[in-house]
Design a protein around this motif. Structure first.
Motif, PDB file in Angstrom:
ATOM      1  N   VAL A 187       0.818  -1.199   0.000  1.00 30.01           N
ATOM      2  CA  VAL A 187       0.000   0.000   0.000  1.00 30.01           C
ATOM      3  C   VAL A 187       0.854   1.252   0.000  1.00 30.01           C
ATOM      4  O   VAL A 187       0.345   2.366  -0.143  1.00 30.01           O
ATOM      5  N   SER A 188       2.163   1.106   0.160  1.00 30.27           N
ATOM      6  CA  SER A 188       3.064   2.249   0.127  1.00 30.27           C
ATOM      7  C   SER A 188       4.469   1.750  -0.190  1.00 30.27           C
ATOM      8  O   SER A 188       4.712   0.543  -0.287  1.00 30.27           O
ATOM      9  N   GLY A 189       5.378   2.703  -0.360  1.00 26.46           N
ATOM     10  CA  GLY A 189       6.761   2.321  -0.615  1.00 26.46           C
ATOM     11  C   GLY A 189       6.986   1.864  -2.038  1.00 26.46           C
ATOM     12  O   GLY A 189       6.245   2.192  -2.957  1.00 26.46           O
TER      13      GLY A 189
ATOM     14  N   PHE B 176      -3.990   0.092  -5.749  1.00 29.50           N
ATOM     15  CA  PHE B 176      -4.380  -0.367  -4.418  1.00 29.50           C
ATOM     16  C   PHE B 176      -3.909  -1.811  -4.257  1.00 29.50           C
ATOM     17  O   PHE B 176      -3.658  -2.528  -5.231  1.00 29.50           O
ATOM     18  N   TYR B 177      -3.808  -2.207  -3.035  1.00 34.56           N
ATOM     19  CA  TYR B 177      -3.225  -3.519  -2.757  1.00 34.56           C
ATOM     20  C   TYR B 177      -4.176  -4.330  -1.876  1.00 34.56           C
ATOM     21  O   TYR B 177      -4.616  -3.887  -0.830  1.00 34.56           O
ATOM     22  N   ASN B 178      -4.513  -5.530  -2.380  1.00 34.06           N
ATOM     23  CA  ASN B 178      -5.299  -6.504  -1.622  1.00 34.06           C
ATOM     24  C   ASN B 178      -6.593  -5.895  -1.073  1.00 34.06           C
ATOM     25  O   ASN B 178      -6.927  -6.033   0.096  1.00 34.06           O
TER      26      ASN B 178
ATOM     27  N   VAL C 249      -7.988  -8.175  -4.557  1.00 32.27           N
ATOM     28  CA  VAL C 249      -7.386  -7.811  -5.841  1.00 32.27           C
ATOM     29  C   VAL C 249      -6.369  -6.713  -5.615  1.00 32.27           C
ATOM     30  O   VAL C 249      -6.447  -5.936  -4.666  1.00 32.27           O
ATOM     31  N   SER C 250      -5.370  -6.655  -6.556  1.00 32.32           N
ATOM     32  CA  SER C 250      -4.334  -5.637  -6.521  1.00 32.32           C
ATOM     33  C   SER C 250      -4.123  -5.117  -7.934  1.00 32.32           C
ATOM     34  O   SER C 250      -4.467  -5.779  -8.929  1.00 32.32           O
ATOM     35  N   SER C 251      -3.522  -3.933  -8.038  1.00 27.24           N
ATOM     36  CA  SER C 251      -3.326  -3.275  -9.328  1.00 27.24           C
ATOM     37  C   SER C 251      -2.188  -3.927 -10.102  1.00 27.24           C
ATOM     38  O   SER C 251      -1.212  -4.418  -9.503  1.00 27.24           O
ATOM     39  N   SER C 252      -2.323  -3.885 -11.473  1.00 30.45           N
ATOM     40  CA  SER C 252      -1.237  -4.352 -12.331  1.00 30.45           C
ATOM     41  C   SER C 252      -1.341  -3.687 -13.687  1.00 30.45           C
ATOM     42  O   SER C 252      -2.408  -3.182 -14.068  1.00 30.45           O
TER      43      SER C 252
END
Length: 986
Positions: free
Chosen positions: A61-63, A133-135, A139-142
């Motif tokens: 979500v960061s980094g 966004f993550y999880n 789902v997460s972005s790609s």
């Protein structure tokens, strides 16, 4: 082929393929093809890529695992040469912010279309400040890419999955989930396919959708406002490179919405020219229209040449801007798709010239253009009218002459020309001076005007006239001739407009501080419409000697002659404001000031007369000065007259001292208290028109200074009086107006039968309302009553009736009905509410005596009748006053059916309502009397108590000759019984 296309667009133009091969040395940095791409929209199905090559996937979500403004360079990933903007590409840069670029430039922008960055091209399916966004819900972005299809129909597809606006939430209960693809076909077409959803109410953003070439001026994009009528489904062509589509959770694209962009085709030379060129002129303006070519070209180039010059044919691939063009030996009058055009001064047109127009067909909305058909272009010629006279100005202005000058006109020599100059005393030029209009040669640029009047405004205009036609008139100039001293003046300030003072008038404005007072022409608070003069303090201290607020008259020749006087009308808005009449030695602040008279003002206009028969100073200007009073207040002045002193002057002042129910007391003063030798004469009229000398007057002896008028009925009157200096010499009239105190005869009854507040009634500072509301409804013949809502701070109220009388006996009584009811439904009576006093006045409201008090009387839910004896008021007029006070609750206090009647006559002579009927009531023309007893006579009174009609034995009474209003009908029967009723004439 691709390189050729690229060359063809480089100068911002489209060329034919042959032209491009010849012009391979052109600077290709000027290419502009993207703006010609066509757009189409369709509804398809969003299909995610199967086994794509992953570019990046969000892992946190960061980094470093967070995707935000990341740029990914993909070299040689496109297996075919993708043609875009006149060149071919195999490598791309893919941005987490939702777009693709060609070339070496890589940026962090979220708006690549309007950016100043040096891209080689931009594909922008959804450019915005996006992030991953993550999880979220698993789902997460790609970002992925793939090549699909087979040659020659392969597509290079870049896919963004599960992205969101950076500013929106990553919460699982409110987030955007945006999925979209850019599909680059090997034939050069481009598709954007969307599958965008939202959970909850996440934050919206503005997205940039379209294409861009090498600069932000070469673009095509879409725009929408993000509402029911302007959204993804019905976007429109953007009007600037920064246009975008507002994307919020309510108006996202439907699943599978597809935008398709198609590259333009190559240009071909138009095969025909336009026809039927029609040229017309209005003044110097030339208008043209023509029939388009068939088949139609998409644009036309229109060249204009002066007679004797020849155009040079346009060159393919060149776009020509409006204006003089050396390469064409012409003026470019128009380049565009219209088949009508206008040429005016802003298009380089001059007057009185013969112009030839040449029109070429053009194809431009395609690559390698524009292409011109230079064979047999359409031509036609016209001679226009002269240009008008410009820059008219006046100089060397005296009291009886001035000079006029103007600029030399920009006209050609097609036809002989004369210049016409007109001078008049009105702006419509209907009253021109002797010699006007002046016909001059076109080389003339000046004219001397003589033999005119001083202190006068003159208007000037001009035009140029050829043997063929004439120009429009010039704009109108105006001037005032110089002022000369005068012996009299009469100024009502109505002949001027705007805020300027009349000619020859001036003002002196000084202050004791930085705030300067004002003197202005205004339409506010005039005595004689439309204009007057306002004096405003504007922050200056009006009591300080350094403050001067002086209206200065024109120069006068006789200020110290002792033969003239000043009459002026004035009023103030602030207490203590005074008007000062002064004599001035000039019209500037350095002039000496002699005070003639200081006059206290009132809030209503009064006429003041100031005699200068004792002034022996050196002043030659009259000054009207404001002194004292609040700075932020006004003094108004109107109708200023400087005139000879009459041999028999009018009264100095006329004062209305008091008004009664049937008359008034009026007093007056003479100038210098000088009584007229033969006394006075006066008359009382009902119109504001000075009486004719043939009227009948009342004479008063000399030495009389007042008069008591009586025996008048209710109404408004004008009192006119003049001095009799001898048997043949009479002064002008002086007048004052007054209205007698309204009264009505007894017996009397008010039932509030109409919606008009009764005549002669007066509401107090917290007024009652006439009408009906909530529980405050009437009692008897009408739902209307007099009521007031009493609550909180609105806890008092009062009203008083018309004066009734005089009461002829000591057996009269007063009665009325009242009710108090809760403000809220069901409007029940309150236990604790307050009180009201019943008061009587016998001096028309000057003093009041309380005859009864109703205090917290328990209500019944209905009206309660109250009765009070008037036995002590025989021979007097009485007014009734109600003073109400709230002590608790929120309630309506209502009153109805006020009545004053003689109890003895009622007991013996009044007819019961069961035995007589007056109808129809209200009426439009007549009323009928239906009585068991025979009618002996009737009397009809107006609301003021005047007897206006009477008669004997009748059963029908006509009201057709009377105005609409309220009347009192008294009927006497054969048995001496009487019946009185109000009648309403509609």
């Amino acid at each position: 082929m691709i390189l050729n296309r690229f060359f063809k667009k480089l100068t911002g133009n489209r060329l034919s393929l042959i032209g491009a091969l010849v012009l391979s040395s052109w600077n290709i940095s000027n290419a502009q093809i993207v703006s010609y791409y066509s757009f189409a929209q369709s509804q398809g199905t969003y299909t995610s890529l199967s086994n794509p090559t992953n570019i990046v996937t969000a892992t946190a979500v960061s980094g470093t695992g967070f995707l935000d403004e990341n740029v990914y360079t993909l070299d040689n990933v496109i297996p075919f040469s993708f043609p875009f903007n006149g060149t071919s590409f195999n490598s791309v840069k893919v941005y987490a912010n939702g777009f693709i670029s060609f070339g070496t430039t890589a940026t962090s922008t979220s708006d690549p279309i309007s950016s100043g960055n040096a891209y080689s091209g931009v594909i922008s399916p959804l450019a915005a400040d996006l992030s991953s966004f993550y999880n979220i819900n698993g789902v997460s972005s790609s970002i992925d890419y793939s090549v699909v299809g087979s040659a020659p129909n392969r597509e290079f597809v870049v896919q963004w999955s599960h992205f969101r606006p950076y500013s929106s939430s990553q919460s699982s209960s409110a987030y955007h989930d945006w999925n979209f693809q850019a599909r680059l076909h090997e034939n050069g077409s481009i598709k954007y396919v969307y599958n965008m959803t939202a959970v909850g109410n996440p934050t919206a953003t503005n997205t940039k959708v379209g294409l861009r070439g090498t600069t932000s001026s070469d673009y095509t994009n879409r725009t929408a406002s993000g509402n029911a009528t302007s959204n993804w489904s019905n976007s429109t062509q953007g009007t600037s490179s920064s246009s975008g589509i507002a994307s919020n959770y309510s108006y996202l694209p439907s699943q599978g919405l597809t935008f398709t962009w198609t590259a333009p085709t190559a240009c071909t030379t138009p095969s025909s020219q336009p026809s039927n060129l029609n040229l017309t002129n209005t003044g110097i303006i030339i208008n043209g229209s023509f029939t388009p070519s068939s088949p139609a070209a998409d644009k036309y180039l229109i060249l204009r040449n002066l007679n004797g010059t020849t155009p040079i044919a346009p060159v393919n691939g060149t776009i020509y801007s409006t204006g003089e063009n050396v390469s064409l030996n012409s003026y470019v009058a128009y380049y565009g798709a219209n088949t009508t055009f206008e040429n005016n001064y802003n298009h380089g047109i001059k007057g009185n010239n013969q112009y030839t127009y040449t029109i070429y067909s053009v194809n431009s909305n395609c690559t390698n253009g524009p292409l011109y058909n230079v064979q047999n272009p359409l031509t036609s010629s016209i001679t226009n009218c002269p240009i008008t006279v410009n820059g008219i100005a006046a100089s060397n202005i005296t009291s009886n002459s001035f000079n006029i000058s103007w600029s030399a006109s920009e006209n050609g020599n097609a036809n002989p020309i004369n210049t016409i100059i007109e001078v008049a005393i009105d702006s419509n030029f209907t009253n021109q001076i002797t010699g006007s209009p002046f016909t001059l040669s076109t080389s003339s640029t000046s004219q001397n005007i003589t033999g005119i009047q001083p202190n006068t405004q003159y208007f000037i205009r001009g035009k140029n006239v050829s043997t063929q036609c004439q120009s429009a008139y010039s704009s109108t100039a105006s001037l005032y001739t110089a002022c000369v001293p005068t012996t009299t003046l009469s100024e009502n300030f109505d002949a001027v407009t705007g805020t300027n003072l009349p000619n020859c008038w001036g003002k002196i404005l000084t202050s004791n501080n930085s705030s300067i007072p004002t003197i202005s022409l205004t339409t506010t608070d005039t005595f004689s419409a439309p204009n007057n003069i306002s004096f405003y303090g504007n922050g200056a201290t009006m009591t300080d000697a350094a403050t001067k607020v002086i209206l200065v008259s024109p120069e006068l020749t006789n200020l110290n002659a002792g033969t003239h006087r000043l009459r002026i009308k004035a009023r103030r808005t602030s207490a203590d404001t005074k008007l000062q009449i002064v004599a001035l030695t000039g019209n500037t602040a350095s002039a000496n000031v002699d005070i003639i008279e200081t006059i206290p003002l009132t809030t209503t206009y009064q006429e003041y007369t100031v005699y200068l028969n004792g002034y022996t100073g050196f002043g030659n200007y009259l000054g009207i000065r404001r002194v004292d009073g609040s700075s932020y207040s006004y003094m108004y002045v109107d109708d200023v007259i400087w005139e000879p002193i009459p041999s028999c002057p009018e009264l100095s002042s006329l004062t209305l001292n008091s008004v009664s129910y049937n008359g008034a007391n009026i007093s007056w003063t003479n100038v210098a208290n000088q009584q007229p030798a033969s006394g006075y004469e006066y008359i009382v009229t009902t119109t504001n028109t000075p009486p004719a000398n043939t009227a009948t007057f009342v004479n008063l002896a000399s030495g009389t200074n007042s008069v008591n008028l009586s025996s008048l009925t209710n109404g408004t009157y004008y009192f006119w009086i003049r001095r009799l200096c001898s048997s043949t010499e009479k002064s002008p009239w002086k007048s004052v107006t007054f209205t007698t105190i309204p009264t009505t005869p007894a017996p009397w009854k008010e039932e509030f039968l109409t919606s008009t507040f009764p005549q002669g009634w007066v509401n107090g500072g917290n007024p009652f309302t006439l009408g009906t509301a909530r529980g405050a409804t009437g009692n008897g013949n009408s739902a209307t009553n007099l009521y007031k809502n009493l609550y909180g701070s609105l806890s008092t109220g009062s009203f008083n009736t018309i004066a009734v009388g005089p009461l002829t006996t000591n057996t009269y009584e007063l009665s009325f009905y009242y009710k108090q009811s809760n403000y809220n439904s069901p409007y029940a009576a309150l236990t604790d509410w307050g009180n009201f006093d019943v008061q009587i006045s016998t001096d028309f409201g000057t003093t009041w005596t309380t005859v009864g008090t109703v205090n917290n009387e328990a209500g019944t839910g209905n009206y309660i009748k109250k009765t009070y004896s008037l036995s002590g008021y025989q021979g007097q007029f009485v007014q009734v006053k109600i003073v109400a006070n709230r002590t608790a609750g929120d309630f309506d206090l209502s009153f109805d059916n006020f009545e004053i009647k003689d109890t003895v006559i009622l007991a013996t002579n009044e007819v019961s309502k069961d035995n007589i009927k007056i109808y129809p009531n209200p009426t439009t023309s007549f009323v009928k009397i239906d009585s068991k007893e025979k009618v002996r006579s009737f009397e009809l009174y107006n609301i003021s108590g005047q007897l206006i009609s009477k008669g004997g034995q009748v059963q029908e009474i006509s009201l057709e000759s009377f105005n609409s209003g309220l009347y009192i009908l008294k009927v006497t029967l054969e048995n001496n019984q009487t019946f009185t009723q109000k009648v309403i004439k509609k």
